[in-house]
Design an enzyme around this catalytic site. Structure first.
Site, PDB file in Angstrom:
ATOM      1  N   TYR A   1       0.878  -1.229  -0.091  1.00  0.00           N
ATOM      2  CA  TYR A   1      -0.127  -0.059   0.011  1.00  0.00           C
ATOM      3  C   TYR A   1       0.849   1.348   0.057  1.00  0.00           C
ATOM      4  CZ  TYR A   1      -4.599   2.259   0.662  1.00  0.00           C
ATOM      5  OH  TYR A   1      -5.632   2.563   0.561  1.00  0.00           O
TER       6      TYR A   1
ATOM      7  N   ASP B   1       9.751  -2.734  -6.107  1.00  0.00           N
ATOM      8  CA  ASP B   1      10.264  -4.174  -7.119  1.00  0.00           C
ATOM      9  C   ASP B   1      11.406  -4.722  -5.765  1.00  0.00           C
ATOM     10  OD1 ASP B   1       8.889  -3.758  -9.478  1.00  0.00           O
ATOM     11  OD2 ASP B   1       9.640  -1.783  -9.261  1.00  0.00           O
TER      12      ASP B   1
ATOM     13  N   HIS C   1       4.790  -3.756 -13.123  1.00  0.00           N
ATOM     14  CA  HIS C   1       5.954  -3.462 -13.869  1.00  0.00           C
ATOM     15  C   HIS C   1       6.515  -4.947 -14.239  1.00  0.00           C
ATOM     16  CE1 HIS C   1       9.484  -1.148 -14.668  1.00  0.00           C
ATOM     17  NE2 HIS C   1      10.052  -0.799 -13.646  1.00  0.00           N
TER      18      HIS C   1
HETATM   19  N1  LIG Z   1       5.063   4.488  -7.657  1.00  0.00           N
HETATM   20  C1  LIG Z   1       4.214   4.484  -8.924  1.00  0.00           C
HETATM   21  O1  LIG Z   1       3.583   5.087  -9.141  1.00  0.00           O
HETATM   22  C2  LIG Z   1       4.410   3.079 -10.031  1.00  0.00           C
HETATM   23  C3  LIG Z   1       5.001   2.134  -9.563  1.00  0.00           C
HETATM   24  N2  LIG Z   1       4.913   1.017 -10.346  1.00  0.00           N
HETATM   25  C4  LIG Z   1       5.145  -0.244 -10.050  1.00  0.00           C
HETATM   26  O2  LIG Z   1       4.345  -0.581  -9.132  1.00  0.00           O
HETATM   27  C5  LIG Z   1       4.954  -1.403  -7.884  1.00  0.00           C
HETATM   28  C6  LIG Z   1       4.727  -0.622  -6.777  1.00  0.00           C
HETATM   29  O3  LIG Z   1       5.629   0.214  -6.679  1.00  0.00           O
HETATM   30  P1  LIG Z   1       5.000   1.222  -5.462  1.00  0.00           P
HETATM   31  O4  LIG Z   1       3.840   1.494  -5.413  1.00  0.00           O
HETATM   32  O5  LIG Z   1       5.974   2.605  -5.923  1.00  0.00           O
HETATM   33  O6  LIG Z   1       5.616   0.709  -4.274  1.00  0.00           O
HETATM   34  P2  LIG Z   1       6.579   1.227  -2.836  1.00  0.00           P
HETATM   35  O7  LIG Z   1       7.785   1.675  -3.065  1.00  0.00           O
HETATM   36  O8  LIG Z   1       5.523   2.636  -2.638  1.00  0.00           O
HETATM   37  O9  LIG Z   1       6.100  -0.120  -1.746  1.00  0.00           O
HETATM   38  C7  LIG Z   1       4.779  -0.514  -1.655  1.00  0.00           C
HETATM   39  C8  LIG Z   1       4.704  -1.370  -0.306  1.00  0.00           C
HETATM   40  O10 LIG Z   1       5.974  -2.260  -0.524  1.00  0.00           O
HETATM   41  C9  LIG Z   1       6.071  -2.503   0.956  1.00  0.00           C
HETATM   42  N3  LIG Z   1       7.289  -2.969   1.196  1.00  0.00           N
HETATM   43  C10 LIG Z   1       8.549  -2.785   0.620  1.00  0.00           C
HETATM   44  N4  LIG Z   1       9.396  -3.760   0.810  1.00  0.00           N
HETATM   45  C11 LIG Z   1       8.774  -4.591   1.524  1.00  0.00           C
HETATM   46  C12 LIG Z   1       9.100  -5.852   2.471  1.00  0.00           C
HETATM   47  N5  LIG Z   1      10.366  -6.136   2.195  1.00  0.00           N
HETATM   48  N6  LIG Z   1       8.209  -6.350   2.802  1.00  0.00           N
HETATM   49  C13 LIG Z   1       6.906  -6.106   2.855  1.00  0.00           C
HETATM   50  N7  LIG Z   1       6.478  -5.150   2.382  1.00  0.00           N
HETATM   51  C14 LIG Z   1       7.510  -4.345   1.902  1.00  0.00           C
HETATM   52  C15 LIG Z   1       5.814  -0.765   1.691  1.00  0.00           C
HETATM   53  O11 LIG Z   1       5.377  -1.144   2.958  1.00  0.00           O
HETATM   54  C16 LIG Z   1       4.837  -0.309   0.789  1.00  0.00           C
HETATM   55  O12 LIG Z   1       3.530  -0.245   1.360  1.00  0.00           O
HETATM   56  C17 LIG Z   1       6.432  -1.454  -8.435  1.00  0.00           C
HETATM   57  O13 LIG Z   1       6.492  -2.797  -9.434  1.00  0.00           O
HETATM   58  C18 LIG Z   1       6.595  -0.196  -9.453  1.00  0.00           C
HETATM   59  O14 LIG Z   1       7.859  -0.472 -10.133  1.00  0.00           O
HETATM   60  C19 LIG Z   1       4.342   1.244 -11.739  1.00  0.00           C
HETATM   61  C20 LIG Z   1       4.121   2.403 -12.113  1.00  0.00           C
HETATM   62  C21 LIG Z   1       4.149   3.610 -11.198  1.00  0.00           C
HETATM   63 MG   LIG Z   2       8.788   2.898 -13.360  1.00  0.00          MG
END
Ligand SMILES: NC(=O)C1=CN([C@@H]2O[C@H](COP(=O)(O)OP(=O)(O)OC[C@H]3O[C@@H](n4cnc5c(N)ncnc54)[C@H](O)[C@@H]3O)[C@@H](O)[C@H]2O)C=CC1
Ligand SMILES: [Mg+2]
Ligand SMILES: CC(=O)[C@](C)(O)C(=O)O
Ligand SMILES: [Mg+2]
Length: 348
Positions: A37, A99, A123
């Site tokens: 989240y 990721d 991704h």
């Molecule tokens: N940030 C964005 O708007 C975009 C992200 N993506 C892709 O979407 C996916 C999610 O990205 P974001 O939302 O940016 O992620 P984020 O960096 O915001 O992390 C999402 C969640 O992962 C949890 N987390 C991280 N490491 C963890 C672990 N070791 N164990 C348990 N929970 C853990 C965090 O608590 C957080 O709630 C990735 O694959 C990213 O490349 C794709 C398009 C845009």
């Molecule tokens: Mg990206």
């Protein structure tokens, strides 16, 4: 439907072809578990919920994002669970951890990927770089991707405005024969406008290039270079900032967004047009070698490796924040903070 881009025909799915009601029908028996989240998690989970899908959120308890999920209306024990419990309950697992975070959770996710479930990514990273991530999905699940082409923050904002953010979609593995309808239904469900078909490899290599390039890295680099030259020649911070950033974001980029670069040019003076038509090619030629080495670094997996290594450290957030602070505190962005205060919406 087929659309022609330049002279190339591509496959695009529209909300008219695949309406929300059809998406709801396709996914009516599914439990969609959004794992993580952070940025994409909230955008996708809230849009799915508001679109009437059966969605739950999985997130580590005792974290700030767990509290954010509660504040957003997810109910512990009903629609909000620990990650493993959500993996168990979901029939579609939306893997939206960072990721690097996906590597740590993969064994848990894998354990709950029983035959017929779907593993969903935003991704192409995890499976494309599987030698580095260890993410090798079992053969009897669908592996699909919807990658919104923008921040999760924009995905949610544009959904609330009744618009929609364009996404890429791809199928890596179709085990059930339903991967295509599942991925399109999910793409519509998370609030995409149009869905552009690609594959995992193309998605990740273009995305890593784009964010390091013109979307984020290159744009900051070119801003900094021009700002520094103006300052070195005696221009004030406000003058340098206005001519580098403010005019671009407030006046000129909206015109590019609306109708293209030529139209923006046409709405500037002929003096500007003459100069800009002369200078864009030297800028292209100067930066192209940098883009080529960037693409090479993406292609060889070096960029993925760097991001895994640094974002797997326990203090990665603090380190990122430290570097963001340096950017925020640079004279250019300090000047920006003052300039932004002068906008009507910010000044009382
Ligand atoms: N940030 C964005 O708007 C975009 C992200 N993506 C892709 O979407 C996916 C999610 O990205 P974001 O939302 O940016 O992620 P984020 O960096 O915001 O992390 C999402 C969640 O992962 C949890 N987390 C991280 N490491 C963890 C672990 N070791 N164990 C348990 N929970 C853990 C965090 O608590 C957080 O709630 C990735 O694959 C990213 O490349 C794709 C398009 C845009
Ligand atoms: Mg990206
Ligand atoms: C927002 C987006 O699509 C990026 C820049 O590729 C990302 O956040 O990874
Ligand atoms: Mg992207």
């Amino acid at each position: 439907m087929k659309l022609t881009f330049g002279s190339v025909e591509e496959n695009v799915v529209t909300r008219e072809e695949f309406p929300l009601a059809q998406a709801q029908e396709v996914l009516k028996d599914e439990v969609i578990a959004v794992l993580g989240y952070g940025v994409q998690g909230p955008g996708q989970a809230l849009n799915l919920k508001d679109n009437g899908f059966n969605v739950i959120v999985g997130q580590r308890k005792d974290s700030k994002t767990w509290d954010k999920a509660v504040a957003d209306g997810w109910v512990p024990g009903e629609t909000l669970f620990e990650l493993e419990e959500a993996c168990e309950k979901g029939t579609i697992l939306q893997f939206l951890l960072s990721d690097a975070g996906q590597i740590a959770l993969w064994p848990t996710v894998k354990k709950h990927l029983s035959p017929g479930k779907a593993l969903y990514f935003s991704h192409g990273f995890g499976v494309t770089y599987k030698e580095k991530t260890g993410i090798i999905p079992p053969a009897d699940v669908d592996v699909i991707l919807v990658a919104p082409k923008g921040s999760g923050t924009s995905l949610r904002r544009m959904f609330v405005e009744g618009r929609g953010l364009n996404s890429s979609f791809a199928i890596y593995q179709d085990a059930t024969g339903r991967a295509r309808e599942r991925v399109i239904a999910l793409g519509i469900g998370v609030g995409s406008g149009y869905l552009f078909e690609t594959d995992f490899y193309k998605e990740v290599t273009s995305d890593l290039t784009g964010e390091r390039g013109t979307l984020m890295g290159a744009i900051q680099g070119i801003f900094a270079a021009q700002y520094e030259v103006l300052r070195a020649n005696g221009h004030s911070p406000s003058e340098a900032f206005n001519e580098t950033v403010e005019e671009l974001t407030q006046s000129l980029m909206p015109l590019v967004a609306e109708n293209g670069m030529d139209w923006m040019y046409a709405n500037c003076s002929t003096t500007a047009q003459r100069g800009a038509l002369d200078w864009w090619k030297p800028f292209r030629d100067a930066t192209k070698p940098v883009f080529e080495s960037l693409y090479e670094s993406v292609k060889t997996g070096q960029e993925a490796q760097k991001s895994i290594d640094s974002n797997s450290k326990s203090d990665y957030r603090a380190k990122l924040e430290e570097e963001l602070k340096e950017l925020r505190e640079s004279e250019m962005w300090q000047a920006g903070a003052t300039v932004r205060q002068l906008r009507p919406e910010n000044n009382g």
